[in-house]
Design a protein around this motif. Structure first.
Motif, PDB file in Angstrom:
ATOM      1  N   HIS A  77       0.858  -1.202   0.000  1.00 44.65           N
ATOM      2  CA  HIS A  77       0.000   0.000   0.000  1.00 44.65           C
ATOM      3  C   HIS A  77       0.889   1.244   0.000  1.00 44.65           C
ATOM      4  CE1 HIS A  77      -3.694   2.163   1.987  1.00 44.65           C
ATOM      5  NE2 HIS A  77      -2.828   3.084   1.598  1.00 44.65           N
ATOM      6  N   HIS A  79       1.462   5.341  -2.050  1.00 49.31           N
ATOM      7  CA  HIS A  79       0.996   6.392  -2.967  1.00 49.31           C
ATOM      8  C   HIS A  79       2.233   7.175  -3.382  1.00 49.31           C
ATOM      9  CE1 HIS A  79      -3.157   6.470  -0.802  1.00 49.31           C
ATOM     10  NE2 HIS A  79      -2.391   5.834   0.044  1.00 49.31           N
ATOM     11  N   ARG A  86       4.544  18.603   1.408  1.00 47.36           N
ATOM     12  CA  ARG A  86       3.521  18.995   2.387  1.00 47.36           C
ATOM     13  C   ARG A  86       4.191  19.297   3.735  1.00 47.36           C
ATOM     14  NH1 ARG A  86      -0.763  15.361   0.548  1.00 47.36           N
ATOM     15  NH2 ARG A  86      -1.855  15.404   2.538  1.00 47.36           N
ATOM     16  N   TYR A  99      -5.508  16.993  10.576  1.00 42.22           N
ATOM     17  CA  TYR A  99      -5.449  16.527   9.183  1.00 42.22           C
ATOM     18  C   TYR A  99      -6.772  16.859   8.478  1.00 42.22           C
ATOM     19  CZ  TYR A  99      -4.703  12.965   5.470  1.00 42.22           C
ATOM     20  OH  TYR A  99      -4.550  12.287   4.275  1.00 42.22           O
ATOM     21  N   ILE A 109      -4.715  16.380   0.541  1.00 43.35           N
ATOM     22  CA  ILE A 109      -4.594  15.675  -0.732  1.00 43.35           C
ATOM     23  C   ILE A 109      -4.670  16.668  -1.902  1.00 43.35           C
ATOM     24  CG2 ILE A 109      -5.730  13.968  -2.238  1.00 43.35           C
ATOM     25  CD1 ILE A 109      -6.584  12.490   0.386  1.00 43.35           C
ATOM     26  N   TYR A 149      -3.560  11.261  -7.104  1.00 45.48           N
ATOM     27  CA  TYR A 149      -3.212  12.671  -6.947  1.00 45.48           C
ATOM     28  C   TYR A 149      -3.430  13.414  -8.281  1.00 45.48           C
ATOM     29  CZ  TYR A 149      -1.175  11.504  -2.413  1.00 45.48           C
ATOM     30  OH  TYR A 149      -0.975  11.082  -1.117  1.00 45.48           O
ATOM     31  N   HIS A 182     -10.234   9.483  -4.468  1.00 46.07           N
ATOM     32  CA  HIS A 182      -9.386   9.738  -3.300  1.00 46.07           C
ATOM     33  C   HIS A 182      -9.829  11.013  -2.606  1.00 46.07           C
ATOM     34  CE1 HIS A 182      -4.876  10.024  -1.879  1.00 46.07           C
ATOM     35  NE2 HIS A 182      -5.659   9.536  -0.942  1.00 46.07           N
ATOM     36  N   PHE A 219     -11.326   6.062  -1.180  1.00 41.73           N
ATOM     37  CA  PHE A 219     -11.185   6.596   0.173  1.00 41.73           C
ATOM     38  C   PHE A 219     -12.590   6.838   0.708  1.00 41.73           C
ATOM     39  CE2 PHE A 219      -9.439  10.414   2.830  1.00 41.73           C
ATOM     40  CZ  PHE A 219      -9.343   9.603   3.959  1.00 41.73           C
ATOM     41  N   HIS A 247      -9.681   2.022   1.314  1.00 43.21           N
ATOM     42  CA  HIS A 247      -9.251   2.785   2.491  1.00 43.21           C
ATOM     43  C   HIS A 247     -10.485   2.840   3.399  1.00 43.21           C
ATOM     44  CE1 HIS A 247      -5.799   4.125   0.162  1.00 43.21           C
ATOM     45  NE2 HIS A 247      -5.346   4.778   1.224  1.00 43.21           N
ATOM     46  N   GLN A 250     -10.559   4.651   8.504  1.00 42.60           N
ATOM     47  CA  GLN A 250      -9.282   5.244   8.959  1.00 42.60           C
ATOM     48  C   GLN A 250      -9.495   6.290  10.047  1.00 42.60           C
ATOM     49  OE1 GLN A 250      -6.989   7.419   5.989  1.00 42.60           O
ATOM     50  NE2 GLN A 250      -5.260   7.712   7.380  1.00 42.60           N
ATOM     51  N   HIS A 270      -6.075   0.400   6.687  1.00 42.35           N
ATOM     52  CA  HIS A 270      -6.122   1.335   7.831  1.00 42.35           C
ATOM     53  C   HIS A 270      -6.902   0.676   8.979  1.00 42.35           C
ATOM     54  CE1 HIS A 270      -4.184   4.894   6.147  1.00 42.35           C
ATOM     55  NE2 HIS A 270      -4.855   4.674   5.034  1.00 42.35           N
ATOM     56  N   ASP A 322       2.543   2.703   3.476  1.00 43.11           N
ATOM     57  CA  ASP A 322       1.583   3.743   3.080  1.00 43.11           C
ATOM     58  C   ASP A 322       2.321   4.987   2.569  1.00 43.11           C
ATOM     59  OD1 ASP A 322      -0.814   5.067   2.629  1.00 43.11           O
ATOM     60  OD2 ASP A 322      -1.232   5.486   4.736  1.00 43.11           O
ATOM     61  N   ASN A 324       3.312   8.162   1.411  1.00 45.40           N
ATOM     62  CA  ASN A 324       2.569   9.261   0.770  1.00 45.40           C
ATOM     63  C   ASN A 324       2.989  10.569   1.427  1.00 45.40           C
ATOM     64  OD1 ASN A 324       0.390  10.485   2.667  1.00 45.40           O
ATOM     65  ND2 ASN A 324       0.141   8.296   3.032  1.00 45.40           N
ATOM     66  N   PRO A 325       2.729  11.723   0.777  1.00 46.43           N
ATOM     67  CA  PRO A 325       3.268  12.989   1.299  1.00 46.43           C
ATOM     68  C   PRO A 325       2.501  13.570   2.489  1.00 46.43           C
ATOM     69  CG  PRO A 325       1.971  13.385  -0.678  1.00 46.43           C
ATOM     70  CD  PRO A 325       2.039  11.891  -0.512  1.00 46.43           C
ATOM     71  N   GLY A 326       1.269  13.064   2.752  1.00 46.06           N
ATOM     72  CA  GLY A 326       0.448  13.716   3.773  1.00 46.06           C
ATOM     73  C   GLY A 326       0.415  13.008   5.100  1.00 46.06           C
ATOM     74  N   SER A 327       0.113  11.701   5.063  1.00 48.47           N
ATOM     75  CA  SER A 327      -0.106  11.014   6.335  1.00 48.47           C
ATOM     76  C   SER A 327       0.973   9.994   6.675  1.00 48.47           C
ATOM     77  CB  SER A 327      -1.469  10.301   6.314  1.00 48.47           C
ATOM     78  OG  SER A 327      -1.435   9.229   5.406  1.00 48.47           O
TER      79      SER A 327
END
Ligand code: NIG
Ligand code: FE
Length: 413
Positions: A77, A79, A86, A99, A109, A149, A182, A219, A247, A250, A270, A322, A324-327
């Protein structure tokens, strides 16, 4: 699995121990040997039981120097195709913003969507290559990457094409998942159902026609999409022959896991807010639980996924970065193993199964990846460690000696 002795041996690993990951356990063979023929594991067992002529017949012998051979990690998993950063949101969250708040104010996102739409395919490929390279050096030999994205047909296809190029240019096995659902793109802010129509009528058929994704993910969340919207996407995805992932639960319980289970999803991911009834549905439909301690940690979540329930219901637990740039800007599987133990109370054995055979199950790859058995792909990592548990315990160290993918050596110290 095959039991016949191989006619030809290309590589023979000796003087090591093996954690095979079969039968839902580490299933250790001490003082083991392992033979590889072409792309495949052709023999594994005690070194003292090695058939007489193996050593003289093989092309190359690798001395493991009393280290451990494990299956290459399966990171099921991620992204990892994105542009932009971020880190300013990280600062905002350190100053108290949540968030969800950042997401509702057009950040989150959507801020990555903006940068990713503006990036050229080549720039995206270069950015993502660095991340794949980092994961490979962590012993990851199979990888799933989601789109999501882009949120318009052109950019979603651009991301999926970058994933295809990554698969062609790196030795790892890479599966692509379409995650167009997403977040709601800015153009559809007041028309979420219109976006779902675009996805089902235009995006999914186009992705299918190009053959550039094997699974569809959504999502399903208060800041994502509703249960009926998710259902609509799954109906089209199933008709088109995609695998299903979700997803789910979560940040809150939307009963997404039960819905995904009814579509025989490969995995629900999640799951911090999963209910007992949702878990029972997952068990009934043989759905893997993908646990993502990096996102839990990075979002300072306090509600843990129900690991005891997964154990009782014998639901396979996978763990993944997971990335990814955010979480979860986490590029390390060994860190994830440690987090799975420390934050989710998983045992070292459970965490290691989660990063290997159960990760493979979450991708439908368990017949070729994730464990060490004759007949499976020779995706192997030789670690300079005293016990397999060291991989969960030694934080910040990646003591890799050799990485083999489909019988080819890609990294050796
Ligand atoms: O797995 N939950 C949604 N998707 C990602 C986060 C994506 C982002 O914040 O950029 C996740 O946590
Ligand atoms: Fe994710």
């Amino acid at each position: 699995m095959k039991t016949l002795l191989p006619d030809k041996i290309d590589v023979l690993f000796i003087n090591g121990h093996v954690a095979t990951m079969v039968d839902n356990a580490l299933s250790i063979i001490k003082k083991a040997a392992l033979a590889v023929t072409g792309e495949t594991i052709s023999w594994v067992g005690k070194e003292k039981s090695l058939p007489q002529n193996f050593k003289t017949r093989c092309q190359k012998i690798i001395d493991c120097n009393k280290g451990w051979i494990l299956p290459g990690f399966v990171d099921c998993h991620t992204h990892l195709v994105w542009a932009g950063s971020r880190s300013q949101e990280f600062e905002m969250r350190l100053n108290g913003a949540s968030y969800e708040e950042i997401s509702k104010n057009g950040g989150g996102i959507l801020s990555t969507v903006k940068s990713t739409r503006n990036a050229s395919k080549n720039d995206l490929f270069i950015l993502a290559s660095k991340r794949v390279e980092a994961l490979l050096k962590q012993g990851i030999t199979s990888l799933e990457i989601k789109s999501g994205y882009g949120l318009d047909l052109e950019t979603e296809l651009k991301i999926l094409d970058v994933i295809r190029r990554l698969d062609e240019n790196f030795p790892l096995h890479i599966d692509a998942t379409f995650l167009g659902v997403h977040a709601l793109p800015p153009e559809y802010q007041h028309n979420p159902d219109g976006y779902i129509d675009l996805v089902t009528q235009a995006m999914l058929p186009a992705v299918k026609a190009q053959g550039i994704a094997t699974a569809v993910d959504v999502f399903c969340e208060t800041i994502g999409f509703t249960l009926p919207q998710t259902k609509k996407v799954f109906e089209t995805a199933k008709d088109l022959g995609f695998n299903i992932k979700l997803h789910a639960e979560q940040l809150s319980n939307s009963n997404g896991a039960a819905l995904a289970s009814e579509f025989n999803a490969l995995s629900c991911d999640h799951l911090e807010y999963l209910s007992l009834s949702g878990a029972k549905k997952m068990a009934q439909h043989n759905v893997a639980a993908v646990l993502l301690p990096g996102a839990f940690y990075f979002l300072k979540e306090t509600q843990k996924p129900p690991v005891d329930i997964f154990r009782n219901l014998k639901i396979p637990m996978a763990v993944s970065t997971d990335l990814n740039p955010g979480s979860s800007p986490v590029h390390s599987m060994t860190l994830i193993l440690n987090m799975a133990c420390m934050l989710f109370d998983m045992t070292c054995e459970e965490a290691l199964l989660g990063a290997t055979i159960n990760g493979a199950k979450a991708l439908g790859l368990e017949h070729s990846k994730g464990s060490i058995e004759a007949g499976k792909d020779a995706d192997l990592v030789v670690w300079d460690i005293d016990t397999p548990e060291d991989l969960c315990y030694l934080v910040g160290l990646t003591p890799i000696n050799t990485i083999m993918i489909k019988g080819n050596i890609h990294y050796t110290t």
